[in-house]
Design a protein around this motif. Structure first.
Motif, PDB file in Angstrom:
ATOM      1  N   THR A   2      38.852  71.155  40.255  1.00  0.00           N
ATOM      2  CA  THR A   2      39.487  70.091  40.996  1.00  0.00           C
ATOM      3  C   THR A   2      40.926  69.910  40.539  1.00  0.00           C
ATOM      4  O   THR A   2      41.206  69.828  39.343  1.00  0.00           O
ATOM      5  N   PRO A   5      45.181  64.776  40.734  1.00  0.00           N
ATOM      6  CA  PRO A   5      45.982  64.100  41.757  1.00  0.00           C
ATOM      7  C   PRO A   5      47.396  63.819  41.262  1.00  0.00           C
ATOM      8  O   PRO A   5      47.627  63.577  40.080  1.00  0.00           O
ATOM      9  N   ARG A  69      54.119  69.494  44.201  1.00  0.00           N
ATOM     10  CA  ARG A  69      52.837  70.201  44.083  1.00  0.00           C
ATOM     11  C   ARG A  69      53.028  71.644  43.599  1.00  0.00           C
ATOM     12  O   ARG A  69      52.090  72.248  43.086  1.00  0.00           O
ATOM     13  N   ASP A 118      49.552  61.572  45.905  1.00  0.00           N
ATOM     14  CA  ASP A 118      48.222  61.129  46.317  1.00  0.00           C
ATOM     15  C   ASP A 118      47.961  59.647  46.045  1.00  0.00           C
ATOM     16  O   ASP A 118      47.025  59.077  46.601  1.00  0.00           O
ATOM     17  N   PHE A 294      46.525  55.382  50.855  1.00  0.00           N
ATOM     18  CA  PHE A 294      46.460  55.949  49.502  1.00  0.00           C
ATOM     19  C   PHE A 294      46.349  54.788  48.521  1.00  0.00           C
ATOM     20  O   PHE A 294      46.774  53.665  48.819  1.00  0.00           O
ATOM     21  N   ALA A 329      42.253  58.463  44.084  1.00  0.00           N
ATOM     22  CA  ALA A 329      42.907  59.550  44.813  1.00  0.00           C
ATOM     23  C   ALA A 329      42.066  60.819  44.778  1.00  0.00           C
ATOM     24  O   ALA A 329      41.913  61.518  45.787  1.00  0.00           O
ATOM     25  N   GLN A 332      39.102  60.339  47.126  1.00  0.00           N
ATOM     26  CA  GLN A 332      39.485  60.447  48.532  1.00  0.00           C
ATOM     27  C   GLN A 332      39.737  61.902  48.921  1.00  0.00           C
ATOM     28  O   GLN A 332      39.353  62.340  50.012  1.00  0.00           O
ATOM     29  N   THR A 333      40.353  62.654  48.032  1.00  0.00           N
ATOM     30  CA  THR A 333      40.597  64.072  48.308  1.00  0.00           C
ATOM     31  C   THR A 333      39.281  64.825  48.417  1.00  0.00           C
ATOM     32  O   THR A 333      39.097  65.672  49.302  1.00  0.00           O
ATOM     33  N   SER A 334      38.340  64.497  47.523  1.00  0.00           N
ATOM     34  CA  SER A 334      37.037  65.153  47.541  1.00  0.00           C
ATOM     35  C   SER A 334      36.281  64.828  48.823  1.00  0.00           C
ATOM     36  O   SER A 334      35.660  65.694  49.444  1.00  0.00           O
ATOM     37  N   ASP A 337      37.899  66.756  51.673  1.00  0.00           N
ATOM     38  CA  ASP A 337      37.513  68.165  51.614  1.00  0.00           C
ATOM     39  C   ASP A 337      36.076  68.360  52.092  1.00  0.00           C
ATOM     40  O   ASP A 337      35.760  69.352  52.781  1.00  0.00           O
TER      41      ASP A 337
END
Length: 346
Positions: A2, A5, A69, A118, A294, A329, A332-334, A337
């Protein structure tokens, strides 16, 4: 593996403890292991904060338009170059200090809005300084919504470990609270609390709703808001699948929540919950702005002008705020995805 963030960390009021708190956060190993930071401010102010804190954290200054990033540093610094620390008198709110904090926060929000980070976190602001810089400044919610372009409901939450406090009304005079309450407004607050807590990892948050009046109205003897306004909202929330109960007397509901009976308490006004939460953990409490696309977090305490520049500021609440922002964050990304993977195979 992972990805950690990206969290934009905006420096707060330069006359208080914000510069040293920012420096202390950057140096914490678990902060670096669980997130990547983009610090927003003036490098001179940061360096002075680090000097006061007695540390020399490593961070890389980058251009404002950099693709964060693609950079490999744990901590990046965006130097807006907009304040000489020699211009600031410690412990005194000022126009320059308010402009500094507002510019940093606006830049961090824009990074979140544009998907370049994020989450957003900020060290404490001073409301007087913010209003010197922007006369119509109300609070962080209104300012954030304006910058981000948010039109949906947003609210402030206080978080202490796994216990949350939400509120129906916030920064308004106490004399106006009763007239501002309605079943619809309480239902919206319940729905937003439930949604934000689910984003934070609660499968089905248990929400206790506090009454407005002493002893939750005592069956109508001390007011009918509990009967006519609050109870109907709780029942409507239950019909919508929210695990809500109440209204309960405000002077005992936090005892039950602290003992584990509830995950959150929805209070009717600002200090009704703030007093309880700060008594339980002033040096660990986090303020979360919920309802935004976010996470936005900050320590629940203020700028501590009385100890600014002494190097003794405790970073516990700021530490908790940053880690909560990073945790939410990442969650939320997980979740995003997972939805994408499900859509691709569906």
């Amino acid at each position: 593996m992972t990805m950690r963030p990206l969290v934009a960390l905006a420096m707060g009021d330069p006359a208080g403890i914000s510069p040293e708190l920012t420096a202390k956060l950057v140096a914490l190993e678990d902060v670096r292991s669980r997130s990547r930071l983009v610090v927003i401010g003036d490098r001179r102010v940061f360096d002075e904060g680090a000097r006061v804190a007695g540390i020399a954290p490593q961070l890389k200054t980058v251009e404002q338009d950099a693709d964060f990033r693609k950079l490999d540093s744990d901590v990046l610094f965006v130097d807006l170059g907009h304040l000489d620390p020699a211009e600031i008198e410690r412990g005194v709110p000022s126009l320059a200090g308010g402009r500094f904090a507002l510019a940093n926060y606006r830049h961090a929000l824009e990074l979140g809005r544009d998907g370049r980070v994020d989450a957003v976190c900020f060290t404490p602001f001073n409301k007087q300084a913010m209003r010197l810089a922007r006369a119509d400044y109300d609070d962080e919610i209104a300012f954030s919504a304006d910058v981000v372009g948010l039109t949906a409901a947003a609210s402030e939450f206080n978080v202490l470990g796994r216990l949350w406090n939400a509120r129906v009304t916030s920064h308004i005079p106490l004399r106006d609270v009763a007239s501002q309450l309605s079943s619809e407004r309480i239902q919206r607050a319940l729905a937003l609390t439930d949604a934000c807590m689910r984003k934070a990892g609660f499968a089905r948050p248990r929400i206790a709703v506090a009454g407005l009046n002493p002893h939750a109205g005592d069956g109508g003897n001390f007011g009918r808001e509990e009967i006519d306004v609050i109870a109907p909202a709780v029942m409507a929330g239950q019909r919508d699948g929210i695990a809500a109960e109440g209204p309960f007397p405000a002077d005992t509901v936090f005892l039950r929540a602290k003992a584990g009976a509830f995950d959150a308490v929805l209070t009717m006004y600002h200090d009704q919950g703030q007093i309880a939460m700060k008594l339980m953990g002033f040096d660990r409490g986090v303020t979360l702005l919920g309802g935004f696309p976010f996470p936005i977090c900050t320590p629940a305490h203020g700028t501590a002008y009385d100890i600014a520049g002494q190097g003794i500021a405790f970073a516990g609440a700021s530490h908790a705020a940053l880690l909560l922002a990073a945790e939410m964050a990442a969650a939320q990304t997980s979740q995003l995805d997972g939805r994408r993977a499900s859509s691709a195979t569906g």
